[in-house]
Scaffold this active site. Structure first.
Site, short mmCIF file in Angstrom:
data_model
loop_
_atom_site.label_atom_id
_atom_site.label_comp_id
_atom_site.label_asym_id
_atom_site.label_seq_id
_atom_site.Cartn_x
_atom_site.Cartn_y
_atom_site.Cartn_z
N HIS A 188 0.79 -1.15 -0.09
CA HIS A 188 0.03 0.06 -0.08
C HIS A 188 0.79 1.27 -0.09
O HIS A 188 0.46 2.23 -0.50
CB HIS A 188 -0.97 0.07 1.18
CG HIS A 188 -2.23 -0.78 0.82
ND1 HIS A 188 -2.58 -2.19 1.20
CD2 HIS A 188 -3.21 -0.46 0.02
CE1 HIS A 188 -3.34 -2.36 0.54
NE2 HIS A 188 -3.88 -1.70 -0.14
N GLU A 431 1.77 -4.52 -43.13
CA GLU A 431 3.28 -4.23 -42.87
C GLU A 431 4.17 -4.60 -43.74
O GLU A 431 5.47 -4.69 -43.52
CB GLU A 431 3.46 -4.58 -41.15
CG GLU A 431 3.29 -6.04 -40.83
CD GLU A 431 3.51 -6.23 -39.38
OE1 GLU A 431 4.21 -5.59 -38.72
OE2 GLU A 431 3.09 -7.58 -38.90
N ASP A 455 7.56 -2.27 -39.49
CA ASP A 455 7.91 -3.12 -40.56
C ASP A 455 7.72 -2.59 -42.33
O ASP A 455 8.54 -2.97 -42.77
CB ASP A 455 6.98 -4.45 -40.09
CG ASP A 455 7.82 -5.21 -39.17
OD1 ASP A 455 9.17 -5.35 -39.50
OD2 ASP A 455 7.24 -5.86 -38.23
N CYS A 502 -0.71 1.58 -36.32
CA CYS A 502 -0.22 1.24 -35.21
C CYS A 502 1.21 1.20 -35.00
O CYS A 502 1.53 0.94 -33.93
CB CYS A 502 -0.90 -0.14 -34.46
SG CYS A 502 -0.44 -1.60 -35.53
C1 PEP Z 1 4.88 -2.52 -37.00
O1 PEP Z 1 5.52 -3.31 -37.55
O2 PEP Z 1 4.80 -1.28 -37.31
C2 PEP Z 1 4.21 -3.01 -35.57
C3 PEP Z 1 3.45 -2.26 -34.99
O3 PEP Z 1 4.62 -4.10 -35.11
P1 PEP Z 1 6.03 -4.40 -34.47
O4 PEP Z 1 6.64 -3.26 -34.29
O5 PEP Z 1 5.58 -5.17 -33.13
O6 PEP Z 1 6.75 -5.42 -35.35
MG MG Z 2 5.70 -5.42 -37.11
#
Ligand code: PEP
Ligand code: MG
Length: 545
Positions: A188, A431, A455, A502
């Site tokens: 805590h 990717e 990627d 992403c």
């Molecule tokens: C990417 O390739 O942009 C991705 C989000 O995956 P990672 O970075 O885990 O390969």
């Molecule tokens: Mg990737």
């Protein structure tokens, strides 16, 4: 300069002087007593005084850290009243004819020992609580108050360990940071430090205590868990900048929390967060992300010494989905290989691992691993709003195989009467240039795309993302990459799929307007970038050409 490393429990930087917290660990002697009734009365008085002090501390905590966190002091009051605990003390006084101080100290030892030996981390951490309340009773028996401490200026409090009541009793206005040599992140004290928004590092070890003294200059980095004693100029400059950046980020957080991700002309976009472990969900919520756009599930495999079971995976995914309470959670299936190696997979050494046996290629050639993960994912889908995403796609036939395995898993679960959500969305990562170039066909087969720019950049520009020497050749804004993203967005929308980004590029705010103009529906970034991107979105005007 000397550096010590522990575990950061609240991410912030503090720069200042050390004050070593002096605990008055009451030394308890065993004394033989004749008047048992008088001893029991002394105990009752000390307990009543302790109860009153805990009420005062509860009120203080209520103001400083809120009801949920103050609740620990209600629990302390309940512990103080616990039948087993009290019976143990009384029995000891009666049967061994010992002083109340000794009976309380021995009972505390026994209970703390019992809690420490439990497997559950939460219960383990309760050992500190039982010691805390017992020390309070002992102090009251001997007429001392242990939480009083001479803190007159803003300092970095360093201690062997701090009890929850000691933490709250310190004047928050005078504490720059907490550093303890011992303690657990579940205690805590750690929870309170987090909620008092005070940088805190625990578990720096006994050497740390031996090396410090009152007045030493120090810097506490609650992000990395590092504590620098007598920092050099370069470290001071670096951490000062980190502190300023963090404070700016926190100001942003206050201003932008709860606000919409909407451009000046009214275009809305989702801003989600990327995480690599269940432990990071707190950051997702703190930074007000609308969902999780990329949960890198490989952490479960990387942290394990053998293939994680369906049950282990199910529990982890369920926890994320339940914590996100109906917000979108996109979990990417296993992306092992290339830079992410796990011994028990027995992967061969490859000349070009980034172009090798990785991610979906492993899943499709070892379907038992893939199916275990998919079963866990579908079972967890019942507890929230899940999207399943497949990495490293390059062809239609791969995706056909994946979708067939998904259908097989759903049929199996149905036959076993196991519940799952029919609304689970399926998507793929864009990717590889191949996926972007055939996105017209792929979009017809899935609910969504998510562009993995890390990627996609590596494969489009033929630049190994692991090789620092190539860095000068990587143009993340290269027209070829932007063209592939634009093409994927057009094709996604043409077939009713949505598209997000992403990869790290999603957080590059110099491209936010470009992405919005492409019609990107979602940007998924590291939790600490969510508000930065929200700010960029809110300053964008798409009505101007
Ligand atoms: C990417 O390739 O942009 C991705 C989000 O995956 P990672 O970075 O885990 O390969
Ligand atoms: Mg990737």
């Amino acid at each position: 300069m000397t550096t010590f490393t522990g575990k950061g429990v609240y991410g912030a930087v503090a720069i200042g002087k050390i004050s070593v917290f002096k605990k008055r660990d009451a030394e308890v002697k065993r004394v033989r007593i004749d008047d048992i009734e008088r001893e029991k009365q002394r105990l009752e008085h000390a307990k009543a005084a302790s109860m009153e002090q805990l009420s005062e501390i509860y009120e203080k905590a209520l103001k400083e850290v809120g009801e949920t966190n103050a609740a620990i002091f209600e629990i302390h009051q309940m512990m103080l009243d616990d039948d087993d605990y009290n019976e143990s003390i009384i029995t000891m006084i009666e049967s061994q004819k010992v002083n109340a101080e000794y009976a309380v100290a021995k009972t505390a030892d026994n209970f703390a020992e019992m809690f420490s030996s439990m497997d559950d981390a939460y219960m383990k951490a309760r050992a500190a609580d039982i010691r805390d309340i017992s020390n309070r009773i002992i102090s009251n028996l001997s007429g001392e108050r242990s939480e009083e401490t001479a803190v007159n200026e803003k300092v970095i409090i360093c201690a062997s360990d701090l009890a929850p009541s000691e933490t709250v009793s310190l004047d928050k206005e005078k504490v720059l940071a907490f550093v303890t040599a011992h303690g657990s992140s579940n205690s805590h004290t750690a929870i309170l430090a987090r909620n008092m928004n005070i940088p805190a590092v625990i578990g720096t070890g006994d050497d740390f205590l031996a090396a410090i003294k009152d007045g030493d200059a120090a810097i506490v980095d609650g992000f990395t868990g590092e504590v620098f004693i007598d920092p050099d100029e370069e470290t001071r400059a670096r951490l000062l900048k980190k502190q300023a950046d963090d404070e700016k980020q926190k100001r942003l957080l206050q201003e932008l929390k709860g606000k919409e991700n909407i451009t000046l002309d009214g275009t809305k976009v989702h801003i989600f967060a990327n995480i690599g472990s269940v432990d990071h969900i707190g950051e997702v919520l703190l930074n007000d992300a609308g969902g999780i756009g990329l949960f890198r599930s490989e952490f479960l495999y990387l942290e394990s010494s053998d293939y994680p079971t369906e049950e282990q995976q199910f529990e982890a995914y369920k926890k994320v989905l339940e914590t996100m309470a109906g917000k979108k959670v996109i979990i990417r299936t296993l992306d092992i290989g290339a830079d992410k190696k796990v011994d028990y997979f027995n992967l061969k050494r490859e000349e070009n691992p980034a172009l090798g046996y990785r991610a979906i290629r492993i899943c499709l050639t070892r379907p038992e691993i893939f199916k275990t993960q998919l079963r866990a994912l579908y079972r967890a889908s019942f507890y929230g709003n899940l999207g399943i995403m497949f990495p490293m796609i390059t062809s239609v036939s791969e995706l056909e195989k994946i979708l067939a395995i998904c259908a097989e898993v759903r049929a199996e679960l149905k036959a076993e009467s196991v519940e799952y959500s029919e609304d689970t969305e399926l998507g793929i990562m864009i990717e590889t240039p191949a996926a972007a170039l055939i996105s017209d066909q792929l979009a017809q087969m899935v609910d969504f795309f998510s562009v993995g720019t890390n990627d996609l950049t590596q494969y489009t520009l033929a630049c190994d993302r692991q090789n620092p020497d190539i860095e000068p050749f990587i143009d993340t804004h290269h027209e070829a990459i932007l063209t592939l993203i634009r093409m994927s967005a057009e094709n996604a929308h043409k077939h009713g799929a949505w598209i997000g980004i992403c990869g790290e590029l999603a957080a590059d705010t110099s491209l936010t307007e470009t992405f919005l103009r492409m019609g990107i529906d979602e940007l998924s970034v590291a939790p600490t970038f969510v508000l930065k991107v929200r700010e960029a979105v809110r300053n964008t005007d798409l009505s101007k050409s």
